[in-house]
Structures are given as structure tokens and as C-alpha cells.
Write a protein that holds these residues in place. Structure first.
Motif, PDB file in Angstrom:
ATOM      1  N   ARG A  30       1.023  -1.204   0.004  1.00 24.90           N
ATOM      2  CA  ARG A  30       0.016   0.005   0.121  1.00 24.90           C
ATOM      3  C   ARG A  30       0.802   1.208   0.094  1.00 24.90           C
ATOM      4  O   ARG A  30       0.147   2.405  -0.205  1.00 24.90           O
ATOM      5  CB  ARG A  30      -0.901  -0.063   1.224  1.00 24.90           C
ATOM      6  CG  ARG A  30      -1.944  -0.862   1.230  1.00 24.90           C
ATOM      7  CD  ARG A  30      -2.941  -0.937   2.315  1.00 24.90           C
ATOM      8  NE  ARG A  30      -4.034  -1.917   2.338  1.00 24.90           N
ATOM      9  CZ  ARG A  30      -4.968  -1.944   2.874  1.00 24.90           C
ATOM     10  NH1 ARG A  30      -4.988  -1.086   4.392  1.00 24.90           N
ATOM     11  NH2 ARG A  30      -6.038  -2.601   2.997  1.00 24.90           N
ATOM     12  N   ARG A  31       2.211   1.118   0.200  1.00 25.88           N
ATOM     13  CA  ARG A  31       3.173   2.169   0.234  1.00 25.88           C
ATOM     14  C   ARG A  31       3.353   2.682  -1.153  1.00 25.88           C
ATOM     15  O   ARG A  31       4.642   2.538  -1.496  1.00 25.88           O
ATOM     16  CB  ARG A  31       4.213   1.923   1.196  1.00 25.88           C
ATOM     17  CG  ARG A  31       3.985   1.699   2.404  1.00 25.88           C
ATOM     18  CD  ARG A  31       5.101   1.505   3.380  1.00 25.88           C
ATOM     19  NE  ARG A  31       4.894   1.287   4.715  1.00 25.88           N
ATOM     20  CZ  ARG A  31       5.172   2.297   5.606  1.00 25.88           C
ATOM     21  NH1 ARG A  31       5.568   3.218   5.344  1.00 25.88           N
ATOM     22  NH2 ARG A  31       4.717   1.998   6.895  1.00 25.88           N
ATOM     23  N   TYR A  32       2.546   3.273  -1.989  1.00 26.99           N
ATOM     24  CA  TYR A  32       2.721   3.580  -3.283  1.00 26.99           C
ATOM     25  C   TYR A  32       2.286   5.221  -3.491  1.00 26.99           C
ATOM     26  O   TYR A  32       1.143   5.513  -2.829  1.00 26.99           O
ATOM     27  CB  TYR A  32       2.237   2.637  -4.247  1.00 26.99           C
ATOM     28  CG  TYR A  32       0.685   2.450  -4.167  1.00 26.99           C
ATOM     29  CD1 TYR A  32       0.457   1.372  -3.205  1.00 26.99           C
ATOM     30  CD2 TYR A  32      -0.244   3.120  -4.780  1.00 26.99           C
ATOM     31  CE1 TYR A  32      -1.052   0.889  -3.268  1.00 26.99           C
ATOM     32  CE2 TYR A  32      -1.579   2.975  -4.469  1.00 26.99           C
ATOM     33  CZ  TYR A  32      -1.883   1.748  -3.744  1.00 26.99           C
ATOM     34  OH  TYR A  32      -3.243   1.425  -3.518  1.00 26.99           O
ATOM     35  N   TRP A  53       1.615   8.046  -0.328  1.00 22.42           N
ATOM     36  CA  TRP A  53       0.950   6.844   0.080  1.00 22.42           C
ATOM     37  C   TRP A  53      -0.009   7.040   1.580  1.00 22.42           C
ATOM     38  O   TRP A  53      -1.111   6.442   1.700  1.00 22.42           O
ATOM     39  CB  TRP A  53       1.928   5.559   0.631  1.00 22.42           C
ATOM     40  CG  TRP A  53       2.782   5.703   1.898  1.00 22.42           C
ATOM     41  CD1 TRP A  53       3.955   6.317   1.830  1.00 22.42           C
ATOM     42  CD2 TRP A  53       2.358   5.344   3.054  1.00 22.42           C
ATOM     43  NE1 TRP A  53       4.364   6.284   3.140  1.00 22.42           N
ATOM     44  CE2 TRP A  53       3.539   5.561   4.013  1.00 22.42           C
ATOM     45  CE3 TRP A  53       1.324   4.453   3.587  1.00 22.42           C
ATOM     46  CZ2 TRP A  53       3.342   5.459   5.103  1.00 22.42           C
ATOM     47  CZ3 TRP A  53       1.363   4.447   4.884  1.00 22.42           C
ATOM     48  CH2 TRP A  53       2.495   4.473   5.682  1.00 22.42           C
ATOM     49  N   ILE A  74      -6.922   4.436   1.701  1.00 18.21           N
ATOM     50  CA  ILE A  74      -5.990   3.499   1.815  1.00 18.21           C
ATOM     51  C   ILE A  74      -6.766   2.076   1.534  1.00 18.21           C
ATOM     52  O   ILE A  74      -6.396   1.104   0.880  1.00 18.21           O
ATOM     53  CB  ILE A  74      -4.995   3.442   2.646  1.00 18.21           C
ATOM     54  CG1 ILE A  74      -4.022   4.860   2.392  1.00 18.21           C
ATOM     55  CG2 ILE A  74      -4.157   2.441   2.752  1.00 18.21           C
ATOM     56  CD1 ILE A  74      -3.137   5.135   3.403  1.00 18.21           C
TER      57      ILE A  74
END
Length: 122
Positions: A30-32, A53, A74
Motif C-alpha cells: 500500500r506504500r505507493y 501513500w 487506503i
């Protein structure tokens, strides 16, 4: 397989509002960072807005500041672009993109959606 699907485009009149949505699937993390770009007929693709993110950092191109708002959910893997006070010059195909870097450089984003048409009549 990474997939980005945009929706929400359409034909509106100058001064109207429109909300674009981009749903992402298949990313391993999810870290985009996420971004919106647009391309008008006969013009190069241009950066519109991006968001980190976490959602805490956002950047906009000058022409949309105060009119467009980028946000993300998210948990739902969704990025939104709320567009207000639309102008004919906002007419373009709008693309969402995902990548590891928060940048205005389109070539730095690894995954792209198919685009959604926004047409603003005067």
C-alpha cells in the motif's frame, strides 16, 4: 497483475464539478504514491496532482490549485480527484498512475490506468 481503473469522466459545462475515481488492484504494497495526469488533444501529457501513500503530502499543478482536490482511501485502494469550477481548458483524457516515488515525472510511475475523458463545454 496491477490494474488501475478510472471512472467518473463525462461532459459538463464550465463552472461545473466532477469527481474522478481510480481503483487500484494487484499492487504488492500500500506504500505507493498516486497521481493524476491529463492529456488534451494535440498536447503532451501533463501532471495534474499527486498524493503520497499516507495521504499527508499532496502537490498540484498551478493551473488547478484551489479548484482540484486529490484524496485517497487506503483501505479501499481508491484515489479521487474532485474537480470544481471546471474550465474548457481542463478538457482532456485523465489518467491515474501509481509508483514508488512521489513525483511530477510521468515516466517515474510504473502503472497506469486506461484513462477517462473529461469534456468541459463553454
Amino acid at each position: 497483475q496491477v490494474q488501475l481503473v478510472e471512472s467518473g469522466g463525462g461532459l459538463v459545462q464550465a463552472g461545473d464539478s466532477l469527481r474522478l475515481s481510480c481503483t487500484i488492484s494487484g499492487l504488492p504494497s500500500r506504500r505507493y504514491a498516486m497521481a493524476w495526469f491529463r492529456q488534451a488533444p494535440g498536447k503532451e501529457r501533463e501532471f495534474v496532482a499527486d498524493i503520497s501513500w499516507s495521504g499527508n503530502t499532496k502537490y498540484y499543478t498551478d493551473s488547478v490549485k484551489g479548484r482540484f482536490t486529490i484524496s485517497r482511501d487506503i483501505d479501499k485502494n481508491t484515489v479521487l480527484l474532485q474537480m470544481s469550477s471546471l474550465k474548457p481548458e481542463d478538457t482532456a483524457v485523465y489518467y491515474c498512475a501509481a509508483g514508488t516515488l512521489l513525483t511530477r515525472r510521468g515516466e517515474s510511475y510504473e502503472s497506469w490506468g486506461q484513462g477517462t475523458q473529461v469534456t468541459v463545454s463553454s
